[in-house]
Design an enzyme around this catalytic site. Structure first.
Site, PDB file in Angstrom:
ATOM      1  NE  ARG A  68      -0.017   4.208   9.396  1.00 40.74           N
ATOM      2  CZ  ARG A  68      -1.309   3.883   9.388  1.00 40.74           C
ATOM      3  NH1 ARG A  68      -1.902   3.636   8.255  1.00 40.74           N
ATOM      4  NH2 ARG A  68      -1.993   3.817  10.509  1.00 40.74           N
ATOM      5  CB  SER A 111      -9.666  -5.040  10.346  1.00 36.51           C
ATOM      6  OG  SER A 111     -10.808  -4.240  10.320  1.00 36.51           O
ATOM      7  NE  ARG A 124      -0.149  -2.167  11.810  1.00 37.51           N
ATOM      8  CZ  ARG A 124      -1.123  -1.280  11.621  1.00 37.51           C
ATOM      9  NH1 ARG A 124      -2.290  -1.431  12.249  1.00 37.51           N
ATOM     10  NH2 ARG A 124      -0.944  -0.258  10.816  1.00 37.51           N
ATOM     11  CD  GLU A 149      -6.839  -1.933  12.188  1.00 37.95           C
ATOM     12  OE1 GLU A 149      -7.007  -0.704  12.284  1.00 37.95           O
ATOM     13  OE2 GLU A 149      -7.074  -2.591  11.171  1.00 37.95           O
ATOM     14  NE  ARG A 159      -3.603  -2.231   2.474  1.00 37.60           N
ATOM     15  CZ  ARG A 159      -4.309  -2.561   3.556  1.00 37.60           C
ATOM     16  NH1 ARG A 159      -4.401  -1.692   4.559  1.00 37.60           N
ATOM     17  NH2 ARG A 159      -4.893  -3.723   3.628  1.00 37.60           N
TER      18      ARG A 159
END
Length: 425
Positions: free
Chosen positions: A277, A352, A391, A349, A262
RNA sequence: GGAGAGGUGGCCGAGUCGGCUGAAGGCGAUCGCCUGCUAAGCGAUUAAGGGGGUUUUAAGCCUCCUUCGAGGGUUCGAAUCCCUCCCUCUCCGCCA
């Protein structure tokens, strides 16, 4: 994509549902265009019916050796009218699509209502953040000191926000992927897939990645109609695009490890340090295709499957129900799993899990034929990360760090790691 | 990348010189008959999407339109002719 019939017949309810997630949907315009569309269809179809019967009569006349020139001339005119109407119709349908494709899913009734993440509701908390007898280090410092995370060289090879993992770091990444897949396939009953890492625009649209807002997040190849996979949800959910499954083939539970890419264009400045990130990150995804009436329960079990990873790794986490205004584009209900990160002094997070109902299936045209016969119905789709690998990596080395700078390897990972602690070389 | 072949319904597979083929035939599936049970046999049904009508909604029913890889063209009319693109297969080349 939302159900057009529902937008037509329950306009006010739909409008209210969309408002709960902060969307002022142009439904009046939609209704106008929809009406226009049907008028054009009726008009064009009448003319087509006329043409079809006339064509038959022309053929019959020809056969009988009669002259059909007058009729042919008339039909030539009708043909032109039809062409004009069809063009108008296509314009109207494009306008309708433009509206409908930008409308997000409507939240389920039990989703907390609120404008943004401040209205999210914590529904579960497991484990206690550890109290360190020393000043714990963030994973980026620990990783550099242990020489297992090398962000400078990652940046040299690609650009910033790309990381080079080394030695026990590379091993830990691989260990996590294997552990996740082994658990989901071995104990949770998912089938493992390894899909293409490049996906075409058709697939991206199907899962709702190419909205005006999101399309700039994606890496697009210059010379081909292909994108770098932004999440395994895309290639995996698309496997059944335009297919009609048999009812007894459902539910389908699949898991896939896949690197994800991304651009995170709008997020510069957030989570700039460490692995949180990155432009390229690994993720193990869980995807389900299920019967509509089962999707509520399937979301609970999917979320529990993702949570099981955190339980086995003995990482403190919580489960949060996202508020209506914080839901992703295609989601009707989402649970986020958040892991405790000492460097953030907060939960972050790590997964999800969403129930899309028939929203994606409608766009993707994935249906099933009811066992008793009858018209094909849209399936419901769900997906969740199980888990984000980078993560998890960060959470492990931060939560399991020792005062001497070593990191204890969680019990569940030891045989994958072949060591009980990560030590400086 | 080069040469050739091909893309038709859940699957396989016909479609002649464009018109009565939304599509023969087969398989599978569903229902019924038959049978002590099973198998076999017999009969019927079996594409999707979208309009309109009917019905309180849905289902159902009636009717129309569209769809034979995608898009465009020729024609009164195209699965059938022409163009462009995509994909699959075979052979060659190149490689992991």
């Amino acid at each position: 994509m939302l159900d057009i019939k529902k937008l037509r017949s329950q306009t006010e309810e739909m409008k209210a549902a969309l408002e709960s997630r902060g969307i002022d949907a142009p439904l009046d315009e939609f209704i106008e265009l929809d009406k226009k569309r049907r008028e054009l269809i009726v008009d064009a179809e009448e003319k087509k019916a006329l043409r079809n019967t006339a064509s038959d009569r022309i053929a019959a006349a020809r056969k009988a050796g009669e002259d059909a020139a007058g009729m042919i001339e008339e039909m030539r005119r009708v043909g032109e009218e039809i062409k004009a109407l069809d063009h108008l119709l296509r314009d109207v349908e494009m306008q309708l699509d433009a509206i409908v494709l930008e409308l997000p899913n409507t939240p389920l009734p039990d989703v907390p209502v609120g404008p943004d993440e401040s209205a999210n509701v914590e529904v579960l908390r497991v484990g206690e953040p550890r109290s360190f007898g020393f000043q714990p280090k963030p994973h980026w410092d620990l990783g550099a000191e242990l020489d297992i995370i090398d962000q400078e060289r990652g940046g040299k090879v690609a650009e910033s926000r790309f990381t080079l993992l080394k030695g026990a770091g590379a091993r830990l990444e691989r260990a996590l992927i294997n552990f996740f897949l082994d658990l989901h396939t071995g104990e949770h009953g998912y089938t493992e897939l390894f899909p293409p890492i490049l996906v075409n625009s058709e697939s991206m649209k199907g899962t709702g990645q190419l909205t005006k807002f999101a399309q700039h997040e994606m890496y697009k190849l210059r010379d081909d109609d292909l994108y770098l996979n932004p999440t395994a949800e895309v290639p995996v959910t698309n496997i059944f695009r335009d297919e009609i499954l048999k009812e007894d083939e459902l539910p389908v539970h699949v898991t896939a490890y896949l690197p994800s890419f991304r651009r995170e264009a709008g997020a510069a400045g957030r989570d700039t340090r460490g692995l949180i990130r990155q432009h390229q990150f690994n993720k193990v995804e869980l995807v389900k295709f299920v019967l509509p009436e089962t999707s509520t329960g399937e979301l609970e079990s999917l979320t529990a499957n993702a949570e099981e990873i955190l339980r086995r790794l003995e990482l403190p986490f919580r489960r949060v129900a996202l508020a209506s205004g914080d839901l992703g584009f295609a989601s009707a209900k989402t649970y986020d799993l958040e892991v405790w990160l000492p460097s953030y002094d907060d939960y972050k997070e790590i997964s999800s899990c969403s129930n899309y109902l028939d929203f994606q299936a409608r766009r993707l045209n994935v249906r099933y034929r009811p066992a008793g016969g009858g018209r094909p119905q849209f399936v419901h789709t769900l997906n969740g990360s199980g888990l984000a690998v980078g993560r998890t990596f960060a959470a492990i080395i931060e939560n399991y760090q020792n005062e001497d700078g070593t990191v204890t390897v969680p019990e569940a990972l030891r045989h994958y790691m072949g060591m009980d602690a990560i030590r400086p070389l």
